[in-house]
Scaffold this active site. Sequence first.
Site, PDB file in Angstrom:
ATOM      1  N   GLY A  16       0.775  -1.243   0.000  1.00  0.00           N
ATOM      2  CA  GLY A  16       0.000   0.000   0.000  1.00  0.00           C
ATOM      3  C   GLY A  16       0.802   1.286   0.000  1.00  0.00           C
ATOM      4  N   SER A  17       2.007   1.275  -0.605  1.00  0.00           N
ATOM      5  CA  SER A  17       2.780   2.529  -0.588  1.00  0.00           C
ATOM      6  C   SER A  17       2.152   3.576  -1.508  1.00  0.00           C
ATOM      7  CB  SER A  17       4.248   2.278  -0.935  1.00  0.00           C
ATOM      8  OG  SER A  17       4.398   1.931  -2.282  1.00  0.00           O
TER       9      SER A  17
ATOM     10  N   ARG B 245     -16.367 -14.498 -10.295  1.00  0.00           N
ATOM     11  CA  ARG B 245     -15.882 -13.116 -10.288  1.00  0.00           C
ATOM     12  C   ARG B 245     -17.022 -12.105 -10.174  1.00  0.00           C
ATOM     13  NH1 ARG B 245     -12.317 -13.013 -15.459  1.00  0.00           N
ATOM     14  NH2 ARG B 245     -11.520 -11.026 -14.741  1.00  0.00           N
TER      15      ARG B 245
ATOM     16  N   ARG C  94      -6.236  -7.893  -8.904  1.00  0.00           N
ATOM     17  CA  ARG C  94      -7.320  -8.674  -9.519  1.00  0.00           C
ATOM     18  C   ARG C  94      -7.749  -7.957 -10.789  1.00  0.00           C
ATOM     19  NH1 ARG C  94      -6.778 -13.334  -7.983  1.00  0.00           N
ATOM     20  NH2 ARG C  94      -8.802 -13.934  -8.823  1.00  0.00           N
TER      21      ARG C  94
ATOM     22  N   HIS D 108       0.206   1.751 -13.220  1.00  0.00           N
ATOM     23  CA  HIS D 108       0.874   0.549 -13.737  1.00  0.00           C
ATOM     24  C   HIS D 108       2.379   0.846 -13.831  1.00  0.00           C
ATOM     25  CE1 HIS D 108       1.397  -3.159 -15.923  1.00  0.00           C
ATOM     26  NE2 HIS D 108       2.160  -2.491 -16.778  1.00  0.00           N
TER      27      HIS D 108
ATOM     28  N   GLY E 112     -10.071  -3.820 -21.165  1.00  0.00           N
ATOM     29  CA  GLY E 112      -8.786  -4.409 -21.553  1.00  0.00           C
ATOM     30  C   GLY E 112      -7.748  -4.119 -20.473  1.00  0.00           C
TER      31      GLY E 112
ATOM     32  N   ASP F 120      -4.761  -2.915 -18.537  1.00  0.00           N
ATOM     33  CA  ASP F 120      -3.731  -1.872 -18.711  1.00  0.00           C
ATOM     34  C   ASP F 120      -3.838  -1.160 -20.064  1.00  0.00           C
ATOM     35  OD1 ASP F 120      -2.711  -2.630 -16.216  1.00  0.00           O
ATOM     36  OD2 ASP F 120      -1.403  -4.136 -17.100  1.00  0.00           O
TER      37      ASP F 120
ATOM     38  N   ALA G 247       8.932   7.277  -8.472  1.00  0.00           N
ATOM     39  CA  ALA G 247       8.218   8.062  -9.491  1.00  0.00           C
ATOM     40  C   ALA G 247       6.704   7.852  -9.365  1.00  0.00           C
ATOM     41  CB  ALA G 247       8.705   7.666 -10.882  1.00  0.00           C
ATOM     42  N   GLU G 248       6.293   6.625  -9.043  1.00  0.00           N
ATOM     43  CA  GLU G 248       4.856   6.351  -8.876  1.00  0.00           C
ATOM     44  C   GLU G 248       4.261   7.248  -7.796  1.00  0.00           C
ATOM     45  OE1 GLU G 248       3.579   2.195  -8.719  1.00  0.00           O
ATOM     46  OE2 GLU G 248       5.558   1.590  -9.417  1.00  0.00           O
TER      47      GLU G 248
HETATM   48  C1  GRF Z   1       3.190  -0.768  -7.657  1.00  0.00           C
HETATM   49  O1  GRF Z   1       4.413  -0.860  -8.343  1.00  0.00           O
HETATM   50  C2  GRF Z   1       2.052  -0.616  -8.631  1.00  0.00           C
HETATM   51  O2  GRF Z   1       2.374   0.142  -9.744  1.00  0.00           O
HETATM   52  C3  GRF Z   1       1.830  -2.047  -9.029  1.00  0.00           C
HETATM   53  O3  GRF Z   1       1.971  -2.793  -7.844  1.00  0.00           O
HETATM   54  C4  GRF Z   1       2.847  -2.086  -6.967  1.00  0.00           C
HETATM   55  C5  GRF Z   1       2.091  -1.864  -5.701  1.00  0.00           C
HETATM   56  O4  GRF Z   1       2.900  -1.312  -4.697  1.00  0.00           O
HETATM   57  N1  GRF Z   1       0.543  -2.209  -9.685  1.00  0.00           N
HETATM   58  P1  GRF Z   1       2.239  -0.646  -3.421  1.00  0.00           P
HETATM   59  O5  GRF Z   1       1.300  -1.681  -2.808  1.00  0.00           O
HETATM   60  O6  GRF Z   1       1.513   0.572  -3.847  1.00  0.00           O
HETATM   61  O7  GRF Z   1       3.384  -0.350  -2.505  1.00  0.00           O
END
Ligand code: GRF
Length: 214
Positions: free
Chosen positions: A14-15, A68, A94, A112, A146, A148, A176-177
Amino acid sequence: MNKKRLAIFISGRGSNMESLLRACEAPDYPADPALVLSNRPSAKGLEIAAARGIPTIAIDHKTFNGDRVTFETAIQAELEAHEIDFIALAGFMRVMTPWLVSRWEGRMVNIHPSLLPSFPGLHTHQRAIVAGCRLAGCTVHYVTPGVDEGPIIGQAAVPVMPDDTPDTLASRVLKAEHLLYPECLEAALRGEMKRARVQLIDTDPEAPILLGCP
Ligand code: GRF
């Protein structure tokens, strides 16, 4: 200010969720975290969110025996109960069916860890290294049926170093995320999708981040 009630979906540490929760603390950020939902009851991120006083729920996909739509019906019920306006997927592992995706079209985004449309799916960092990419990064996009594939909101790029392993590259991309996601979510919530802005962030001169978001 009309803040949107935000649900964040996670499966693990969960970062990215934390980076969104931090952003939501700003008085002028257009979202209020109203729910953190995980498909894994043991997800570390659930504890982090609960410690911040955010309502959390675990809906364990394994208890649905592969059904699902029933799994997603349970998710949808929670979203309605918490009066959610917008969903941010943050490491939610999921794939959702068109049943749920169509209900949230234009109101669900994902991060992503690759520069889409390159490397959708899993093991993105290893695939980028094997392919000889000199740049890697991450993408925030709307969720469509679809995997991503939805419209891109913003991207951040980082260099791939000659001695990178998937883990070292993943941690550079993750930095960067954490910068990109709050910016892109804000732009999506404000409907400010037209102005392109590219910014070089010199947090580390060896590995600067190029942030490109609205
Ligand atoms: C991240 O790299 C995200 O882009 C990918 O899974 C990872 C999750 O990391 N889909 P976190 O749980 O947010 O730390």
